[in-house]
Design a protein around this motif. Sequence first.
Motif, short mmCIF file in Angstrom:
data_model
loop_
_atom_site.label_atom_id
_atom_site.label_comp_id
_atom_site.label_asym_id
_atom_site.label_seq_id
_atom_site.Cartn_x
_atom_site.Cartn_y
_atom_site.Cartn_z
N LEU A 283 0.84 -1.21 0.00
CA LEU A 283 0.00 0.00 0.00
C LEU A 283 0.87 1.26 0.00
CD1 LEU A 283 -2.84 -1.07 2.50
CD2 LEU A 283 -2.94 -0.97 0.00
N GLY A 284 1.98 1.19 0.75
CA GLY A 284 2.91 2.32 0.79
C GLY A 284 3.51 2.58 -0.59
N ASP A 285 3.92 1.50 -1.26
CA ASP A 285 4.50 1.63 -2.61
C ASP A 285 3.50 2.29 -3.56
OD1 ASP A 285 6.71 0.37 -1.70
OD2 ASP A 285 6.32 -1.57 -2.67
N LEU A 286 2.25 1.84 -3.45
CA LEU A 286 1.22 2.38 -4.37
C LEU A 286 1.05 3.88 -4.17
CD1 LEU A 286 -1.38 -0.51 -4.01
CD2 LEU A 286 -0.13 0.08 -6.10
N THR A 287 1.05 4.29 -2.90
CA THR A 287 0.92 5.72 -2.61
C THR A 287 2.12 6.47 -3.19
OG1 THR A 287 -0.17 5.10 -0.56
CG2 THR A 287 0.51 7.41 -0.75
N ASN A 288 3.33 5.93 -2.96
CA ASN A 288 4.54 6.58 -3.45
C ASN A 288 4.57 6.67 -4.97
OD1 ASN A 288 5.37 6.85 -0.84
ND2 ASN A 288 6.64 4.97 -0.85
N GLY B 50 2.09 7.17 -6.79
CA GLY B 50 1.05 8.09 -7.27
C GLY B 50 -0.26 7.43 -7.67
N TRP B 51 -0.47 6.17 -7.19
CA TRP B 51 -1.76 5.52 -7.48
C TRP B 51 -2.88 6.25 -6.75
CZ3 TRP B 51 -3.47 0.68 -9.71
CH2 TRP B 51 -2.52 0.11 -10.57
N PRO C 260 -6.25 6.76 -4.44
CA PRO C 260 -6.64 6.01 -3.23
C PRO C 260 -7.51 4.81 -3.57
CG PRO C 260 -7.30 8.34 -3.09
CD PRO C 260 -6.76 8.13 -4.45
N GLU D 91 -9.83 4.22 4.95
CA GLU D 91 -10.04 4.65 3.56
C GLU D 91 -11.54 4.86 3.31
OE1 GLU D 91 -7.72 5.17 1.22
OE2 GLU D 91 -6.07 4.59 2.54
#
Length: 427
Positions: free
Chosen positions: A71-76, A78-79, A81, A126
């Motif tokens: 989940l952290g990777d996805l946020t980084n 730019g995916w 929410p 979320e």
Amino acid sequence: MAEWMAEQGAHHLILTSRTPLPPREQWERLGKSGSRQGFQVEVLRRLESRGVTIRVAAVDVTDEAAMRSLLGDLTNEGWPPIRGVFHAAGQADAQPLGAVRTQRLAEVMGPKVTGGWVLHQLLQRERLDFFVCCSSGAAILPSALMGVYAAASSFPVALAHYRRAAGLPALTVNWGFWEQTANLSPALREIGPGIIPAGMRPFTGGQGLAALQQLLEQGAVNTAVMPVDLREWQRQHPGANQSSLLANLRLTEGIADEATLATDEPDAASPRAALEAAAPEARRELAERYLRERISRVLRIAPEKLDAQQSLNSLGIDSLMAVELRNHVQAQLGVTIPLARLLQDPTIAQLAQVVLDQVGSVAPPPSALPSAFAMSAPTPAGPAPVSTADSTGNASTPEALADVQDLSDEEVDALLRQMLSEEEQQA
Ligand SMILES: NC(=O)c1ccc[n+]([C@@H]2O[C@H](COP(=O)([O-])OP(=O)(O)OC[C@H]3O[C@@H](n4cnc5c(N)ncnc54)[C@H](OP(=O)(O)O)[C@@H]3O)[C@@H](O)[C@H]2O)c1
């Protein structure tokens, strides 16, 4: 489901399971292989061709740290929410409870219990539109050999109610059998077609997804989706007829006005007649075949797979099933298997001896079924009252036996002990 989400307008999908997908250069070959991964590759290509951005990640849903890291990777990266969750990770399993090893228990419980909880914990803040968990019909309708899977499948039901109580979106569906997945799931393929209980029918992907859409639109929390021929199912599982759930289902199915149903054998007296007519040297084989056939129905496996030297416990017959078997034998052969004998975990061959000892010395059963087997119309107040006198005129079976499905393990033990002591007193 991924394709269905794309049809509903999802532009970004994250698809996870533990097995990594092979590199893209192998996709062409895989797509034509007819394998499970080939099917996955085909779906991915269709999704990509309609413009969906996909992230495939090999991660164990029970591994909270790994899931958090994803989940952290996805946020980084730019995916956007996350807006919805389909929790479909699961591990089908079919074996007698007594054969289940601790490791297998953990494997089956893990994805549904720990996995469901990890997803709930990590995503509870979320703003989700939906949180759908896949449970199974096994959690509702008793199914021999599926105890562990049933237990695991019960957790997502509780989770859905828990989330709803907290004001969070949740839907758990107790699925019956998806027609297409039976071939794709290694676990289901290994278990084989016998896993589908008599009376249940598979449904197509289109039917399942239409039901899913309807449930999401209705805001359902927990619903079962499984085409069932209740009449056939109830014939095959007479003990389960007494459950309060089925009493209600019978009402809605409009078959409640039927006072009684015949057994699954059109001529219930014939096994007895066949035994009496057989030459003495053929009787043992006949009695064993009858018992193998009866037990195979309880376990939903082919009679040829049952060895007469195996004990009931090792075959996966628990005490409830054993009592049900005893009732059938009593109804069809007019033979009473002493409870004490049943609780000693006899082999099929030993049970056949009990039958042979009594055939010829006991009056045959009446042509009508004893009332403990008649499926009576439920009263509005609950399951039908069931008389418990048995075919030998012996009134020892307590009334509670009819409702045995509703009893706790302790109550069943107490009931069996009581019946045992009554039998001893009569002896
Ligand atoms: N198919 C049916 O008719 C049916 C009926 C009733 C209920 N269900 C339920 O519906 C869901 C989907 O069924 P299905 O037939 O598609 O099952 P399936 O073909 O066996 O697929 C299950 C998926 O879960 C993944 N998985 C298992 N353990 C995991 C873990 N710890 N972490 C991450 N992924 C994991 C598996 O991939 P990896 O092994 O690579 O991780 C696999 O992709 C399951 O929960 C099943 O219990 C299905």
